[in-house]
Write a protein that holds these residues in place. Structure first.
Motif, short mmCIF file in Angstrom:
data_model
loop_
_atom_site.label_atom_id
_atom_site.label_comp_id
_atom_site.label_asym_id
_atom_site.label_seq_id
_atom_site.Cartn_x
_atom_site.Cartn_y
_atom_site.Cartn_z
N GLN A 71 0.84 -1.20 0.00
CA GLN A 71 0.00 0.00 0.00
C GLN A 71 0.88 1.25 0.00
N PHE A 72 1.93 1.26 0.81
CA PHE A 72 2.88 2.38 0.83
C PHE A 72 3.47 2.60 -0.57
N VAL A 76 2.97 6.19 -3.77
CA VAL A 76 4.07 6.99 -4.31
C VAL A 76 3.82 7.36 -5.77
N ASP A 77 2.64 7.13 -6.29
CA ASP A 77 2.40 7.30 -7.72
C ASP A 77 2.75 8.68 -8.26
N THR A 78 2.46 9.74 -7.55
CA THR A 78 2.80 11.07 -8.08
C THR A 78 4.30 11.32 -8.08
N LEU A 107 12.09 -9.35 -2.78
CA LEU A 107 13.21 -8.53 -3.24
C LEU A 107 13.08 -8.20 -4.73
N GLN A 108 12.58 -9.14 -5.52
CA GLN A 108 12.36 -8.85 -6.93
C GLN A 108 11.32 -7.75 -7.09
N ARG A 109 10.26 -7.83 -6.31
CA ARG A 109 9.22 -6.79 -6.38
C ARG A 109 9.81 -5.43 -6.04
N LEU A 110 10.61 -5.38 -4.97
CA LEU A 110 11.18 -4.10 -4.55
C LEU A 110 12.17 -3.57 -5.59
N SER A 111 12.97 -4.44 -6.18
CA SER A 111 13.96 -3.97 -7.16
C SER A 111 13.28 -3.53 -8.46
N ILE A 112 12.23 -4.23 -8.87
CA ILE A 112 11.48 -3.80 -10.05
C ILE A 112 10.80 -2.47 -9.78
N TYR A 113 10.24 -2.33 -8.60
CA TYR A 113 9.63 -1.06 -8.21
C TYR A 113 10.66 0.07 -8.30
N ALA A 114 11.84 -0.16 -7.75
CA ALA A 114 12.90 0.86 -7.80
C ALA A 114 13.27 1.18 -9.25
#
Length: 184
Positions: A71-72, A76-78, A107-114
Motif C-alpha cells: 500500500q505504501f 508513491v504514484d505522483t 526482493l524482486q518486487r522491490l527492485s522492479i519497483y525501484a
C-alpha cells in the motif's frame, strides 16, 4: 559534500523487520532515518523526497511483500509521475520464517519497483561460509539481490546476532554506494 540522508521505510508485523531496519540504520550511521510506513507524516514524505538513498523493508507474507508495505508503494504514484525519486540509490530487505519463504519474490518486487522509479539498485555483497569459512553466519541466506533474514521461531533470540551483523554491514555498503553516487 552535502549531508547525506538515507531513509528506511519499513513495515513490521511482528517486530522482526523493524529490528533489521534498526541494524541497517546502525550500519548507515547518522545519515539514517527510520520511517514506519504505518505512521507516516508529511515530514517523512519530505524526507523520502529529499533522500539520497531509500532502503525498502518488508516482511514476506504469502509469497510477496506484506500488503501494508505494498500500500505504501502504491501511495508513491505522483512521485513516479514527476520523477521525484529518479537517480536515488535504492536497496531492499525482507524477513520470513522459512529459509526460502519466497523472500526472493519480495526482493524482486522491490527492485522492479525501484527500476520503475528510475532508482539505482544496490544489492548485497557479503560472501559468508561455506565459501569463506572465516565468515560464519554472514549472509546466511546467500542472497545477492538484497538482504534476506530468516527468523528463528521458538528461540529466545529469534534474530541471530549474525543476521544483525550482516544487516549492519549491508547498511555500511549502502552508505558507501550513496557517497560514491553523490560525488559523481
Amino acid at each position: 559534500m552535502e549531508k547525506l540522508l538515507i531513509c528506511l521505510p519499513y513495515f513490521s508485523g511482528f517486530g522482526h523487520t523493524r529490528r533489521i531496519a534498526a541494524a541497517i540504520a546502525e550500519g548507515v550511521g547518522k545519515s539514517a532515518r527510520l520511517i514506519d510506513v504505518e505512521v507516516m507524516t508529511q515530514d517523512d514524505w519530505a524526507a523520502l523526497d529529499a533522500a539520497n538513498a531509500i532502503i525498502f523493508g518488508a516482511p514476506t507474507y504469502m509469497g510477496s511483500a506484506a500488503a501494508r508495505f505494498s500500500q505504501f508503494l502504491e501511495e508513491v504514484d505522483t512521485r513516479w509521475e514527476h520523477g521525484l525519486w529518479v537517480d536515488k540509490i535504492a536497496a531492499g530487505f525482507t524477513t520470513a520464517i522459512h529459509p526460502s519463504g519466497d523472500k526472493l519474490a519480495t526482493l524482486q518486487r522491490l527492485s522492479i519497483y525501484a527500476a520503475q522509479m528510475g532508482m539505482i539498485w544496490v544489492g548485497q555483497s557479503d560472501i559468508g561460509a561455506p565459501v569463506k569459512p572465516d565468515m560464519p553466519g554472514v549472509n546466511r541466506d546467500g542472497s545477492w539481490l538484497g538482504l534476506m533474514v530468516t527468523e528463528q521461531l521458538g528461540q529466545a533470540d529469534d534474530l541471530p546476532a549474525e543476521d544483525l551483523a550482516t544487516a549492519r554491514r549491508f547498511g555500511a555498503r549502502i552508505l558507501l554506494a550513496t557517497k560514491r553516487w553523490s560525488e559523481a
